[in-house]
Write a protein that holds these residues in place. Structure first.
Motif, PDB file in Angstrom:
ATOM      1  N   UNK A 228    -101.938 -63.065  26.406  1.00 60.85           N
ATOM      2  CA  UNK A 228    -102.050 -61.601  26.395  1.00 60.85           C
ATOM      3  C   UNK A 228    -103.281 -61.155  25.606  1.00 60.85           C
ATOM      4  N   UNK A 229    -103.537 -61.764  24.462  1.00 59.57           N
ATOM      5  CA  UNK A 229    -104.703 -61.422  23.654  1.00 59.57           C
ATOM      6  C   UNK A 229    -106.002 -61.732  24.394  1.00 59.57           C
ATOM      7  N   UNK A 230    -106.069 -62.879  25.053  1.00 61.53           N
ATOM      8  CA  UNK A 230    -107.280 -63.242  25.806  1.00 61.53           C
ATOM      9  C   UNK A 230    -107.487 -62.298  26.973  1.00 61.53           C
ATOM     10  N   UNK A 231    -106.419 -61.867  27.656  1.00 66.39           N
ATOM     11  CA  UNK A 231    -106.553 -60.897  28.745  1.00 66.39           C
ATOM     12  C   UNK A 231    -107.068 -59.560  28.203  1.00 66.39           C
ATOM     13  N   UNK A 232    -106.572 -59.163  27.044  1.00 69.04           N
ATOM     14  CA  UNK A 232    -107.042 -57.934  26.413  1.00 69.04           C
ATOM     15  C   UNK A 232    -108.539 -58.012  26.120  1.00 69.04           C
TER      16      UNK A 232
ATOM     17  N   UNK B   8     -93.158 -72.304  20.900  1.00 70.86           N
ATOM     18  CA  UNK B   8     -94.353 -72.719  21.644  1.00 70.86           C
ATOM     19  C   UNK B   8     -94.666 -71.773  22.789  1.00 70.86           C
ATOM     20  N   UNK B   9     -93.635 -71.424  23.568  1.00 76.20           N
ATOM     21  CA  UNK B   9     -93.852 -70.501  24.699  1.00 76.20           C
ATOM     22  C   UNK B   9     -94.286 -69.126  24.195  1.00 76.20           C
ATOM     23  N   UNK B  10     -93.699 -68.638  23.113  1.00 80.58           N
ATOM     24  CA  UNK B  10     -94.057 -67.327  22.567  1.00 80.58           C
ATOM     25  C   UNK B  10     -95.500 -67.275  22.097  1.00 80.58           C
ATOM     26  N   UNK B  11     -95.950 -68.345  21.434  1.00 79.50           N
ATOM     27  CA  UNK B  11     -97.342 -68.397  20.961  1.00 79.50           C
ATOM     28  C   UNK B  11     -98.301 -68.436  22.138  1.00 79.50           C
ATOM     29  N   UNK B  12     -97.995 -69.214  23.156  1.00 81.21           N
ATOM     30  CA  UNK B  12     -98.857 -69.311  24.343  1.00 81.21           C
ATOM     31  C   UNK B  12     -98.915 -67.966  25.062  1.00 81.21           C
ATOM     32  N   UNK B  13     -97.781 -67.311  25.229  1.00 80.04           N
ATOM     33  CA  UNK B  13     -97.768 -65.995  25.903  1.00 80.04           C
ATOM     34  C   UNK B  13     -98.567 -64.986  25.079  1.00 80.04           C
ATOM     35  N   UNK B  14     -98.418 -64.996  23.766  1.00 78.15           N
ATOM     36  CA  UNK B  14     -99.180 -64.106  22.904  1.00 78.15           C
ATOM     37  C   UNK B  14    -100.671 -64.352  23.005  1.00 78.15           C
TER      38      UNK B  14
END
Length: 142
Positions: free
Chosen positions: A15-19, A6-12
């Motif tokens: 990061x994608x939204x910031x990109x 869950x944490x890995x998916x949220x962090x990913x």
């Protein structure tokens, strides 16, 4: 430290939204497209411009451009009436137009004090002996 899925998916996703946000901001901070907004009208007038450019070749009326100090000397074969446009390819806001006022030796004196050093595209449009002319030349101002 152990991380769950869950944490890995949220962090990913973060990061994608910031990109994506960074790319959108970069896209909107670029200058507007530098295309010619009057391309249709110029397309309709192409034949007229082509004939004027061919008239220069036919009459051997190419102006001779000479740079002396802070001015450009433009020598013509005959007395002329018209204008010259100094266009800066890198910045349209720096473009300048000057009238071609020739002296008794058929030479126009154009001051270069307002023009920066670098590449310029010169467009001459003039009339002489009841003929219309169009001549384009790229120059480098020292």
């Amino acid at each position: 430290m152990k991380m769950n899925w869950g944490k890995g998916i949220v962090i990913g996703m973060v990061c994608f939204m910031l990109f994506i946000i960074v790319m959108v901001v970069a896209m909107f901070s670029q200058p507007a497209d530098d295309y010619d907004k009057q391309y249709y009208e110029k397309g309709l007038a192409y034949d007229k411009d082509y004939k004027r450019a061919q008239q220069v070749i036919k009459d051997k009326a190419q102006p001779v451009i000479e740079f002396k100090g802070a001015e450009a000397l433009i020598h013509f074969r005959t007395p002329v009436k018209g204008q010259v446009t100094f266009a800066r390819p890198s910045d349209r806001n720096m473009d300048e137009k000057y009238d071609l006022d020739v002296d008794s030796e058929n030479t126009a004196h154009i001051p270069l004090t307002r023009l920066k050093t670098g590449q310029w595209q010169l467009t001459f449009e003039w009339t002489a002996n009841n003929n219309q002319y169009l001549y384009k030349k790229e120059v480098y101002l020292p």
